[in-house]
Motif scaffolding. Sequence first.
Motif, PDB file in Angstrom:
ATOM      1  N   GLY A 155      39.849  59.931  53.858  1.00 54.36           N
ATOM      2  CA  GLY A 155      39.770  60.262  52.727  1.00 54.36           C
ATOM      3  C   GLY A 155      41.659  60.486  52.065  1.00 54.36           C
ATOM      4  O   GLY A 155      41.992  60.215  50.526  1.00 54.36           O
ATOM      5  N   LEU A 156      42.069  60.315  52.711  1.00 52.77           N
ATOM      6  CA  LEU A 156      43.995  60.206  52.063  1.00 52.77           C
ATOM      7  C   LEU A 156      44.882  59.783  51.602  1.00 52.77           C
ATOM      8  O   LEU A 156      44.252  58.290  52.334  1.00 52.77           O
ATOM      9  CB  LEU A 156      44.957  61.498  53.855  1.00 52.77           C
ATOM     10  N   SER A 157      45.427  59.960  51.271  1.00 53.69           N
ATOM     11  CA  SER A 157      46.464  58.989  50.221  1.00 53.69           C
ATOM     12  C   SER A 157      47.144  57.796  50.978  1.00 53.69           C
ATOM     13  O   SER A 157      47.729  58.404  51.704  1.00 53.69           O
ATOM     14  CB  SER A 157      46.855  59.681  48.897  1.00 53.69           C
ATOM     15  N   GLU A 158      47.775  56.542  49.963  1.00 53.76           N
ATOM     16  CA  GLU A 158      48.269  56.154  51.415  1.00 53.76           C
ATOM     17  C   GLU A 158      50.035  56.962  51.379  1.00 53.76           C
ATOM     18  O   GLU A 158      49.819  56.431  52.337  1.00 53.76           O
ATOM     19  CB  GLU A 158      48.845  54.598  50.529  1.00 53.76           C
ATOM     20  N   PRO A 159      50.075  57.251  50.528  1.00 57.16           N
ATOM     21  CA  PRO A 159      51.639  57.889  50.333  1.00 57.16           C
ATOM     22  C   PRO A 159      51.598  58.786  51.931  1.00 57.16           C
ATOM     23  O   PRO A 159      52.456  59.167  52.594  1.00 57.16           O
ATOM     24  CB  PRO A 159      51.802  58.440  49.053  1.00 57.16           C
ATOM     25  N   LEU A 160      50.824  59.136  52.123  1.00 52.49           N
ATOM     26  CA  LEU A 160      50.105  61.069  52.620  1.00 52.49           C
ATOM     27  C   LEU A 160      50.271  59.649  54.078  1.00 52.49           C
ATOM     28  O   LEU A 160      50.774  60.187  55.172  1.00 52.49           O
ATOM     29  CB  LEU A 160      48.681  61.747  52.817  1.00 52.49           C
ATOM     30  N   LEU A 161      49.355  58.560  54.824  1.00 51.71           N
ATOM     31  CA  LEU A 161      49.234  58.569  55.558  1.00 51.71           C
ATOM     32  C   LEU A 161      50.258  57.483  56.586  1.00 51.71           C
ATOM     33  O   LEU A 161      50.541  56.989  57.480  1.00 51.71           O
ATOM     34  CB  LEU A 161      47.929  56.606  55.628  1.00 51.71           C
ATOM     35  N   LYS A 162      50.870  57.115  55.435  1.00 50.70           N
ATOM     36  CA  LYS A 162      52.577  56.419  55.757  1.00 50.70           C
ATOM     37  C   LYS A 162      54.064  57.525  56.242  1.00 50.70           C
ATOM     38  O   LYS A 162      54.000  57.358  56.557  1.00 50.70           O
ATOM     39  CB  LYS A 162      53.399  56.145  54.262  1.00 50.70           C
ATOM     40  N   ALA A 163      53.465  58.398  55.319  1.00 47.51           N
ATOM     41  CA  ALA A 163      54.343  59.646  56.280  1.00 47.51           C
ATOM     42  C   ALA A 163      53.096  60.362  57.651  1.00 47.51           C
ATOM     43  O   ALA A 163      54.354  60.846  58.379  1.00 47.51           O
ATOM     44  CB  ALA A 163      54.384  61.011  55.157  1.00 47.51           C
TER      45      ALA A 163
END
Length: 428
Positions: A7-15
């Motif tokens: 459930g983590l946000s897209e900016p975090l998944l990108k990092a």
Amino acid sequence: MSFKSLGLSEPLLKAISKKGYETPSPIQAKAIPPVLEGKDVLASAQTGTGKTAGFTLPMLHLLSKGPEQRHRPIRALILTPTRELAAQVHANVKEYSEFLNIRSAVIFGGVNQNPQVNKLNQGVDVLVATPGRLIDLENQGLLSLKKVEIFVLDEADRMLDMGFLRDIERIMKLIPNKRQNLMFSATFSKDIKKLAYSILNHPVQVEATPENTAVEVIEQKVYRVAKGKKTNLIIKLISEGNWKQVLVFTRTKHGANKLCKKMISAGITAAAIHGNKSQGARTKALAGFKNGSVRVLVATDIAARGLDIPLLPHVINFELPNISEDYVHRIGRTGRAGAEGQAISLVSADETTYLKGIEKLIGESIEVEIVEGFEPDPNASTEPIKPGQNRNQGRGRNSNSRNSSRNSSKNSKNSNRSRSRNRNTNSR
């Protein structure tokens, strides 16, 4: 399981993807969901299990969902026991928040406070800190903790070992009562549980590994050796094994310096880190160790706490710790993130009790080896040398007679001086 499924946000998944991680570690999979739900968490995780991401990722997710605040008060506080760990946690926070509108800073002692204060004045969402510098700057009115929403206590067991309990209690009074609390510890001792339930509110308890067990991928070995032959044995093992990256633990700062000099004399590049070293010297030593220009890093327990050295292949206990749990912390420096590692302990007769305590804690006997020419002394006492005990104690009459002779000589000289002073005074 994937990070996206947590459930983590897209900016975090990108990092996360940029760092090359694909699946969460066990502690991340267990800790992230309850943190995202806003619950307090008490987590037990060995070093090298990915616990830092276990709290930084969901913390950043929650902070990024909140309303933007113009002056950026400190909304998340991460408390760590050492400078090195504080710097490394902050590096992780910066990496994971690369694609988020979140500012972070780190503060610790041993360096000029002005650059840290300047950073705080620009507005900070996440602050990583050691207790001493945090309290110091708060006392000076240079920071406020009145808006903290998330409080993280990292390496809680080491905090207690280092005597930070009063500082923690003091800091707790500076932050709001209504907040989310996350507490991470390698062990769950009675003292840790007592501290946890004074801070946490109905916490979810998660564990990545059973309590107090050594990481399974680490090969452990004990070399029984005479105390006076340890230095030559460690030099032999490192030289003949052609080991390129070795973290060595000593009990004392003096011992670390002495061993480091012996290594250098034997042609092995080495550096020591401990509490008496400046932050600059410690940073330089660690950088050299990571880039390969320094083969051996000799450290005390406190200085090495929180060191993040990827794929470290060898850890050597030049001296066993007198606290069994510290052995688990030490060997946890190797075998990280699923990589294999080797932990070697050089054990003299007076460390026999410590070895038994360690084997009882980890629930297994450690393989013992004796190297020809470095055999243990069969006549040495197995009684541990107590801190501050004179090593001459118990060496027999010769030692006592030497001390007695010295004392007698001192008393004679003092007596002569006294008589001389009296004669001079009387003559005047």
